[in-house]
Design a protein around this motif. Structure first.
Motif, mmCIF file in Angstrom:
data_model
loop_
_atom_site.group_PDB
_atom_site.id
_atom_site.type_symbol
_atom_site.label_atom_id
_atom_site.label_comp_id
_atom_site.label_asym_id
_atom_site.label_seq_id
_atom_site.Cartn_x
_atom_site.Cartn_y
_atom_site.Cartn_z
ATOM 1 N N ASP A 177 103.916 10.463 48.320
ATOM 2 C CA ASP A 177 103.463 9.575 47.246
ATOM 3 C C ASP A 177 102.283 10.216 46.530
ATOM 4 O O ASP A 177 101.211 10.385 47.101
ATOM 5 C CB ASP A 177 103.060 8.221 47.829
ATOM 6 C CG ASP A 177 102.585 7.246 46.760
ATOM 7 O OD1 ASP A 177 102.836 7.505 45.560
ATOM 8 O OD2 ASP A 177 101.968 6.235 47.130
ATOM 9 N N LEU A 178 102.482 10.594 45.274
ATOM 10 C CA LEU A 178 101.437 11.239 44.483
ATOM 11 C C LEU A 178 100.843 10.289 43.450
ATOM 12 O O LEU A 178 100.280 10.730 42.447
ATOM 13 C CB LEU A 178 101.998 12.490 43.801
ATOM 14 C CG LEU A 178 102.500 13.589 44.742
ATOM 15 C CD1 LEU A 178 103.082 14.746 43.945
ATOM 16 C CD2 LEU A 178 101.398 14.071 45.656
ATOM 17 N N SER A 179 100.920 9.003 43.693
ATOM 18 C CA SER A 179 100.390 8.029 42.735
ATOM 19 C C SER A 179 98.864 8.101 42.619
ATOM 20 O O SER A 179 98.294 7.557 41.687
ATOM 21 C CB SER A 179 100.819 6.617 43.133
ATOM 22 O OG SER A 179 100.288 6.277 44.393
ATOM 23 N N LEU A 221 102.429 18.137 39.336
ATOM 24 C CA LEU A 221 102.701 17.360 40.540
ATOM 25 C C LEU A 221 103.464 18.172 41.582
ATOM 26 O O LEU A 221 103.213 18.042 42.784
ATOM 27 C CB LEU A 221 103.478 16.087 40.191
ATOM 28 C CG LEU A 221 102.721 15.043 39.365
ATOM 29 C CD1 LEU A 221 103.613 13.838 39.080
ATOM 30 C CD2 LEU A 221 101.454 14.607 40.077
ATOM 31 N N CYS A 222 104.369 19.027 41.141
ATOM 32 C CA CYS A 222 105.121 19.831 42.104
ATOM 33 C C CYS A 222 104.194 20.793 42.848
ATOM 34 O O CYS A 222 104.383 21.058 44.032
ATOM 35 C CB CYS A 222 106.267 20.570 41.433
ATOM 36 S SG CYS A 222 105.756 21.734 40.165
ATOM 37 N N ALA A 223 103.151 21.299 42.181
ATOM 38 C CA ALA A 223 102.201 22.199 42.837
ATOM 39 C C ALA A 223 101.352 21.440 43.857
ATOM 40 O O ALA A 223 101.041 21.962 44.930
ATOM 41 C CB ALA A 223 101.303 22.866 41.802
ATOM 42 N N ILE A 224 100.978 20.197 43.524
ATOM 43 C CA ILE A 224 100.223 19.379 44.463
ATOM 44 C C ILE A 224 101.065 19.124 45.711
ATOM 45 O O ILE A 224 100.593 19.266 46.838
ATOM 46 C CB ILE A 224 99.778 18.054 43.809
ATOM 47 C CG1 ILE A 224 98.761 18.329 42.703
ATOM 48 C CG2 ILE A 224 99.190 17.100 44.847
ATOM 49 C CD1 ILE A 224 98.395 17.104 41.877
ATOM 50 N N TRP A 248 93.620 16.389 48.022
ATOM 51 C CA TRP A 248 95.024 15.999 47.845
ATOM 52 C C TRP A 248 95.591 15.486 49.162
ATOM 53 O O TRP A 248 96.224 14.434 49.199
ATOM 54 C CB TRP A 248 95.882 17.180 47.400
ATOM 55 C CG TRP A 248 95.560 17.804 46.085
ATOM 56 C CD1 TRP A 248 94.798 17.278 45.075
ATOM 57 C CD2 TRP A 248 95.999 19.083 45.641
ATOM 58 N NE1 TRP A 248 94.732 18.160 44.035
ATOM 59 C CE2 TRP A 248 95.460 19.280 44.340
ATOM 60 C CE3 TRP A 248 96.773 20.084 46.194
ATOM 61 C CZ2 TRP A 248 95.690 20.435 43.604
ATOM 62 C CZ3 TRP A 248 97.011 21.228 45.460
ATOM 63 C CH2 TRP A 248 96.480 21.398 44.181
ATOM 64 N N VAL A 249 95.369 16.242 50.229
ATOM 65 C CA VAL A 249 95.908 15.869 51.539
ATOM 66 C C VAL A 249 95.330 14.527 51.973
ATOM 67 O O VAL A 249 96.043 13.649 52.451
ATOM 68 C CB VAL A 249 95.608 16.968 52.584
ATOM 69 C CG1 VAL A 249 96.005 16.525 53.982
ATOM 70 C CG2 VAL A 249 96.316 18.265 52.216
ATOM 71 N N HIS A 250 94.023 14.366 51.768
ATOM 72 C CA HIS A 250 93.354 13.122 52.167
ATOM 73 C C HIS A 250 93.852 11.931 51.353
ATOM 74 O O HIS A 250 94.175 10.876 51.900
ATOM 75 C CB HIS A 250 91.850 13.285 52.015
ATOM 76 C CG HIS A 250 91.070 12.073 52.399
ATOM 77 N ND1 HIS A 250 90.931 11.672 53.708
ATOM 78 C CD2 HIS A 250 90.425 11.160 51.650
ATOM 79 C CE1 HIS A 250 90.223 10.561 53.740
ATOM 80 N NE2 HIS A 250 89.900 10.234 52.507
ATOM 81 N N LYS A 251 93.946 12.110 50.035
ATOM 82 C CA LYS A 251 94.387 11.002 49.173
ATOM 83 C C LYS A 251 95.859 10.661 49.378
ATOM 84 O O LYS A 251 96.264 9.518 49.201
ATOM 85 C CB LYS A 251 94.127 11.341 47.705
ATOM 86 C CG LYS A 251 92.650 11.320 47.347
ATOM 87 C CD LYS A 251 92.430 11.723 45.916
ATOM 88 C CE LYS A 251 90.952 11.734 45.572
ATOM 89 N NZ LYS A 251 90.716 12.207 44.196
ATOM 90 N N ALA A 252 96.665 11.646 49.761
ATOM 91 C CA ALA A 252 98.075 11.381 50.047
ATOM 92 C C ALA A 252 98.240 10.770 51.434
ATOM 93 O O ALA A 252 99.343 10.418 51.835
ATOM 94 C CB ALA A 252 98.890 12.669 49.942
#
Length: 178
Positions: free
Chosen positions: A15-17, A26-29, A64-68
């Motif tokens: 989930d990348l919201s 987004l694909c790179a994230i 990114w890892v933390h927020k996902a």
């Protein structure tokens, strides 16, 4: 457990919201998060993405890892952990740094910072450590501190009070931090 077994749970869509800006595709994230979940360090992920023209710091990738809300699954299997706490000063205030280190590799497993050193903070630290790793058969190496030994005994954990030897791994880490 093979290296690839830990990837099976991470196949689901991420989930990348949480992404607010379009600075990074987004694909790179998602690739960055998946690379970290697969075992690459944050710096390695940063360098990997640079090869594709995406310049992001390891801090950005950590965010990114933390927020996902994804964390790598630990595959660590140790039989002893050196656990200790030390008082440090930050901006003129005292804090207690708790840490757990593999005495054979000096790998830092977990650290936490608390404003006091009590049985409750020791229990919080150990609970966080157990939540993150499977530590059923681990023997904890502690010194004769007031809180860690009694908390480990109350929780039914195996531990050994030791002043030197393998427990020095945590002392070396604390010395470096201080």
């Amino acid at each position: 457990m093979s290296e690839f077994d830990r990837l099976n749970d991470g196949i689901a869509w991420i989930d990348l919201s949480f992404v607010e800006r379009d600075r990074t595709p987004l694909c790179a994230i998602e690739v960055g998060i998946r690379c970290h979940l697969a075992g690459m360090s944050l710096c390695e992920v940063s360098k990997f993405l640079e090869e594709y023209g995406i310049d992001r710091s390891h801090v950005a990738i950590h965010n990114w890892v933390h927020k996902a809300d994804r964390q790598p699954i630990s595959t660590v299997s140790v039989d002893q952990l050196a656990v200790d706490e030390t008082m440090i000063r930050l901006h003129g205030q005292q804090f207690w740094l708790y840490g757990a280190v593999d005495p054979y590799t000096n790998e830092i497993f977990h650290v936490s910072l608390y404003p006091t050193a009590t049985k409750q903070t020791a229990r919080w630290f150990l609970t966080e450590l157990h939540r993150r790793y499977q530590l059923d058969d681990v023997k904890f190496l502690v010194d004769d501190v007031d809180y860690l030994g009694p908390v480990l005994a109350e929780d039914g954990c195996r531990f050994q009070i030791i002043q030197h030897g393998n427990r020095n791994a945590i002392e070396r880490v604390f010395w470096e931090i201080e």
